[in-house]
Design an enzyme around this catalytic site. Structure first.
Site, PDB file in Angstrom:
ATOM      1  N   TYR A 109      -0.574 -10.185   0.468  1.00 32.97           N
ATOM      2  CA  TYR A 109       0.542  -9.731   1.301  1.00 32.97           C
ATOM      3  C   TYR A 109       0.433 -10.325   2.704  1.00 32.97           C
ATOM      4  CZ  TYR A 109      -2.969  -6.346   2.869  1.00 32.97           C
ATOM      5  OH  TYR A 109      -4.114  -5.751   3.342  1.00 32.97           O
TER       6      TYR A 109
ATOM      7  N   HIS B 118     -10.704  -2.772  -1.120  1.00 33.37           N
ATOM      8  CA  HIS B 118     -11.606  -2.209  -0.108  1.00 33.37           C
ATOM      9  C   HIS B 118     -12.662  -1.354  -0.798  1.00 33.37           C
ATOM     10  CE1 HIS B 118      -9.091  -3.133   3.487  1.00 33.37           C
ATOM     11  NE2 HIS B 118      -8.093  -3.066   2.622  1.00 33.37           N
TER      12      HIS B 118
ATOM     13  N   HIS C 105      -7.353  -8.298  -2.418  1.00 31.22           N
ATOM     14  CA  HIS C 105      -8.658  -7.679  -2.144  1.00 31.22           C
ATOM     15  C   HIS C 105      -8.657  -6.212  -2.495  1.00 31.22           C
ATOM     16  CE1 HIS C 105      -6.321  -6.984   1.554  1.00 31.22           C
ATOM     17  NE2 HIS C 105      -7.027  -5.885   1.679  1.00 31.22           N
TER      18      HIS C 105
ATOM     19  N   ARG D 189      -3.101 -11.975   3.589  1.00 34.50           N
ATOM     20  CA  ARG D 189      -4.407 -11.527   3.090  1.00 34.50           C
ATOM     21  C   ARG D 189      -4.600 -11.992   1.653  1.00 34.50           C
ATOM     22  NH1 ARG D 189      -7.710  -7.904   4.564  1.00 34.50           N
ATOM     23  NH2 ARG D 189      -9.053  -9.626   4.018  1.00 34.50           N
TER      24      ARG D 189
ATOM     25  N   TYR E  32       0.839  -1.200   0.000  1.00 32.72           N
ATOM     26  CA  TYR E  32       0.000   0.000   0.000  1.00 32.72           C
ATOM     27  C   TYR E  32       0.874   1.251   0.000  1.00 32.72           C
ATOM     28  CZ  TYR E  32      -4.177  -2.645   1.403  1.00 32.72           C
ATOM     29  OH  TYR E  32      -5.235  -3.512   1.454  1.00 32.72           O
TER      30      TYR E  32
END
Lengths: 177, 233
Positions: free
Chosen positions: B141, B156, B154, B151, B102
């Site tokens: 990640y 959000h 995905h 995870r 991110y």
């Protein structure tokens, strides 16, 4: 049809929901929810602050708080005063403190309050609560019984202060509306 | 316009022990149930003029040059529990880059940042409640949860309907990802069918040939009953 399941907003919600405030320049520099009441709105200007705290009293610095409120006459958009948006978003600082610059809402159902939603890592479904002005009384506060005090802000430094305690002693009353 | 009660059986419980971050953040008291009123039945009004030309194009909306990764279209329908389209609703998305990193000050994963990928976008649903984004498929990640937790890939999603009580934040997963079944965050949803509805399907019809594949992800917000007797479909 059934409502889509909620999932946590996670620890990096800022890049999606408060990108400019988190150092990601997007959308011409303006985050959604940065102005609750434009300068043309007449009313009692006030700074509202507080912390989000976990079950050990530690700040939830990654949390985001959203506010939704009526205008000074108690009306919600789209029927509210010109320049009044009613919606605010705030991240938290390292001490878990969030801040809104707003106007005092007129009474709705007999009291002045902000609706607040809290999103963070470890919160699977956004938590819904209210922050009432001191001295308020209404049906929700009555239903909260001896925990009603957790829904009422206190006057501090010329504004209002409202801690949101996620768990444990003094746990804030959350609402299922 | 009373809101129909929230069906909590499709949502994660506040305390989900396998997802460790819930331990100190889950309220111990049950939430106080109350009927909706004006504060929950109204909501922020966003106009289509909020959205800039490339806001919904995460491939290009950061630097202008294209981001690295598998190019995809993510699109779907936003409806309420009565099956009615939700038009003119703000949809915001954010995600990791193709390597699973991110663009966030607190993310220190080994995968490098992509100088051309910011990782957020937004759009408004159209008159039929449809939305669409162009982006790259995010990477999986690792994350700190006490063990070797990863995870699933995905995206959000943050959704506004027309009432603040319809507010929903969730995550979209990808068909065929084995991490969906292993993830404590996904599996905190206590209903297998509800989890399945968080998984976007490959949509060959929506594919842009020689450009981007498409994934379809439909979303449902709480219903607004026109009368107390018009409940969920």
């Amino acid at each position: 049809m059934t409502e889509t399941s909620s999932q946590t907003a996670g620890p990096y919600l800022h890049i999606g929901l408060l990108p400019n405030a988190s150092g990601l320049p997007m959308y011409g520099g303006a985050d959604v929810g940065s102005v609750i009441a434009g300068p043309e709105v007449e009313g009692e200007r006030i700074a509202v602050r507080g912390r989000v705290l976990d079950g050990e009293g530690q700040p939830a610095a990654d949390a985001m708080v959203e506010a939704w409120q009526a205008d000074p006459q108690g009306r919600f958009p789209p029927d509210a005063a010109r320049g009044f948006h009613g919606f605010g978003r705030s991240g938290c600082d390292a001490d878990g403190v969030w801040t809104f610059q707003t106007v005092r809402p007129g009474p709705v159902g007999g009291a002045s309050f902000l609706t607040l939603m809290i999103f963070a890592r470890g919160i699977g479904l956004g938590l819904h609560t209210r922050m009432y002005w001191p001295g308020s009384s209404d049906a929700v506060l009555a239903a909260a019984g001896d925990r009603a005090g957790t829904l009422v802000a206190e006057a501090r430094d010329g504004g209002l202060w409202f801690d949101i305690r996620l768990q444990g002693e003094g746990e804030t009353v959350f609402l299922d509306v | 316009m009373t809101l129909s009660p929230r069906d909590r059986t499709v949502h994660p419980p506040a305390l989900a022990p396998a997802y460790r971050s819930t331990a100190l953040r889950a309220p111990r008291h049950a939430p106080l149930s109350m009927p909706s009123g004006p504060a929950e039945e109204t909501g922020p009004v966003f106009g289509h003029d909020l959205i800039g030309g490339t806001d919904a194009d995460l491939v290009h909306n950061f630097s202008g040059a294209p981001a690295l990764g598998e190019r995809i279209i993510v699109h779907g329908h936003l409806r309420d529990e009565a099956g009615r389209p939700v038009p003119d609703a703000l949809v915001e998305v954010w995600q990791a880059n193709a390597g699973g990193r991110y663009r966030h000050a607190k993310d220190g994963y080994l995968a490098p940042l992509d100088p051309n990928f910011g990782g957020c976008g937004r759009c408004m649903t159209d008159a039929e409640g449809r939305y669409a984004f162009r982006t790259i498929r995010p990477g999986a990640y690792p994350w700190p949860n006490g063990g070797n937790d990863w995870r699933p890939a995905h995206i959000h999603f943050s959704l506004f309907g027309h009432a603040f009580g319809q507010r929903l934040v969730t995550q979209m997963y990808f068909e065929g990802d084995p991490h969906v079944a292993l993830c404590p965050i996904v599996q905190s949803v206590p209903d297998a069918a509800a989890i399945d509805r968080l998984v976007a399907r490959l949509d060959m019809e929506g594919t842009v040939p020689f450009d981007a594949r498409a994934y379809r992800f439909d979303l449902v917000l709480r219903g607004r009953a026109a009368t107390p007797f018009e409940g969920r479909a």
